[in-house]
Design a protein around this motif. Structure first.
Motif, short mmCIF file in Angstrom:
data_model
loop_
_atom_site.label_atom_id
_atom_site.label_comp_id
_atom_site.label_asym_id
_atom_site.label_seq_id
_atom_site.Cartn_x
_atom_site.Cartn_y
_atom_site.Cartn_z
N VAL A 42 -11.19 -1.99 6.54
CA VAL A 42 -10.01 -2.47 5.82
C VAL A 42 -9.30 -1.27 5.22
O VAL A 42 -9.93 -0.41 4.60
CB VAL A 42 -10.40 -3.50 4.74
CG1 VAL A 42 -9.23 -3.80 3.82
CG2 VAL A 42 -10.93 -4.77 5.39
N ARG A 43 -7.98 -1.22 5.41
CA ARG A 43 -7.22 -0.07 4.90
C ARG A 43 -5.93 -0.54 4.23
O ARG A 43 -5.34 -1.54 4.66
CB ARG A 43 -6.89 0.91 6.01
CG ARG A 43 -6.03 0.32 7.10
CD ARG A 43 -5.67 1.31 8.20
NE ARG A 43 -4.91 0.65 9.24
CZ ARG A 43 -3.66 0.22 9.13
NH1 ARG A 43 -3.00 0.41 8.01
NH2 ARG A 43 -3.04 -0.38 10.12
N PRO A 44 -5.52 0.15 3.18
CA PRO A 44 -4.27 -0.22 2.49
C PRO A 44 -3.06 0.31 3.25
O PRO A 44 -3.20 1.04 4.25
CB PRO A 44 -4.42 0.47 1.14
CG PRO A 44 -5.16 1.72 1.48
CD PRO A 44 -6.14 1.31 2.56
N ARG A 45 -1.88 -0.01 2.75
CA ARG A 45 -0.66 0.60 3.30
C ARG A 45 -0.67 2.08 2.93
O ARG A 45 -1.30 2.49 1.96
CB ARG A 45 0.58 -0.06 2.69
CG ARG A 45 0.77 -1.50 3.07
CD ARG A 45 2.13 -2.02 2.59
NE ARG A 45 2.54 -1.49 1.31
CZ ARG A 45 2.69 -2.20 0.20
NH1 ARG A 45 2.45 -3.49 0.19
NH2 ARG A 45 3.07 -1.63 -0.92
N ASP A 46 0.03 2.88 3.71
CA ASP A 46 0.08 4.32 3.46
C ASP A 46 0.57 4.64 2.05
O ASP A 46 0.06 5.56 1.40
CB ASP A 46 0.97 5.02 4.48
CG ASP A 46 0.35 5.06 5.87
OD1 ASP A 46 -0.88 4.87 5.98
OD2 ASP A 46 1.09 5.25 6.86
N LEU A 55 -9.95 3.83 2.88
CA LEU A 55 -10.64 2.75 3.60
C LEU A 55 -11.58 2.04 2.63
O LEU A 55 -12.11 2.66 1.70
CB LEU A 55 -11.48 3.30 4.77
CG LEU A 55 -10.75 3.84 5.98
CD1 LEU A 55 -11.75 4.51 6.93
CD2 LEU A 55 -10.03 2.72 6.72
N ALA A 56 -11.86 0.77 2.89
CA ALA A 56 -12.80 0.04 2.05
C ALA A 56 -14.22 0.58 2.20
O ALA A 56 -15.08 0.29 1.38
CB ALA A 56 -12.77 -1.45 2.41
N VAL A 102 -6.55 -5.39 0.30
CA VAL A 102 -6.19 -6.26 1.42
C VAL A 102 -5.63 -5.36 2.51
O VAL A 102 -4.85 -4.45 2.23
CB VAL A 102 -5.15 -7.32 1.00
CG1 VAL A 102 -4.66 -8.12 2.20
CG2 VAL A 102 -5.74 -8.24 -0.07
N ASP A 103 -6.06 -5.60 3.73
CA ASP A 103 -5.62 -4.78 4.85
C ASP A 103 -4.09 -4.73 4.92
O ASP A 103 -3.40 -5.73 4.66
CB ASP A 103 -6.18 -5.33 6.17
CG ASP A 103 -6.07 -4.31 7.28
OD1 ASP A 103 -6.85 -3.36 7.28
OD2 ASP A 103 -5.17 -4.47 8.14
N ALA A 104 -3.56 -3.56 5.25
CA ALA A 104 -2.11 -3.33 5.27
C ALA A 104 -1.36 -4.40 6.07
O ALA A 104 -0.30 -4.86 5.65
CB ALA A 104 -1.82 -1.94 5.86
N GLU A 105 -1.91 -4.80 7.20
CA GLU A 105 -1.23 -5.76 8.06
C GLU A 105 -1.32 -7.20 7.55
O GLU A 105 -0.65 -8.08 8.08
CB GLU A 105 -1.80 -5.67 9.47
CG GLU A 105 -1.54 -4.33 10.12
CD GLU A 105 -2.18 -4.21 11.48
OE1 GLU A 105 -2.61 -5.23 12.05
OE2 GLU A 105 -2.24 -3.08 11.99
#
Length: 172
Positions: A42-46, A55-56, A102-105
């Motif tokens: 899981v990754r945030p927005r840039d 990353l989580a 929460v994941d960027a997408e």
């Protein structure tokens, strides 16, 4: 929207979870052998990376290496879409929330709000839960809007450059 959930000591998903804006059922699940890679990815927005980990995986590792944190995956239906963690300060008994991502997408669908409400409900059910704390960087606009809308108020304290907020679930 109901906020009732079943709680089984983190041995399985919470049942009867509310839905996000897209109608997906949001659940919190423990990190396990089947989902840890998806949760760690899981990754945030840039534009959020200066306020949260890239990353989580960092938060999952903290939960594995430090005894105070407990990582949970956030699912929308059956898809891993986020991570959050909670812990209890052994010195004063205060509960803390951290590693909210929460994941960027998947941001903007209400998943984070629903996941936090589930966790708040779960923690508030604990008989020793007098207050729940979290912190965020003052320039994190998403957190600055979300946390007060859930009832958190600033304490005036700062920790590691982040403003501490508190919620007293039983009005204490």
């Amino acid at each position: 929207m109901t906020e009732t959930t079943a709680y089984d000591d983190f041995s399985g998903p919470f049942r009867g979870a509310p839905h996000d804006r897209l109608g997906r059922t949001v659940t919190l699940v423990p990190v396990d052998e089947d989902n840890w890679r998806a949760i760690a990815d899981v990754r945030p927005r840039d534009d959020q990376r200066e306020h949260v980990a890239a990353l989580a995986a960092r938060y999952v590792l903290l939960s594995l290496r430090e005894e105070v944190w407990n990582s949970l995956g956030v699912l929308a239906d059956d898809e891993v879409v986020g991570h959050l963690m909670w812990g209890r300060d052994p010195d004063d008994g205060t509960y803390w929330i951290g590693g909210v991502m929460v994941d960027a997408e998947r941001q903007g669908d209400g998943v984070g709000r629903v996941a936090l409400r589930l966790l708040l409900h779960l923690l508030a059910e604990r008989p020793d839960c007098r207050e729940i704390r979290l912190s965020h960087h003052p320039e994190n606009g998403v957190a600055a809007r979300l946390y007060p809308s859930l009832g958190f108020v600033p304490t005036g304290e700062w920790e590691d450059g982040e403003q501490v907020h508190v919620l007293r679930p039983h009005g204490g």
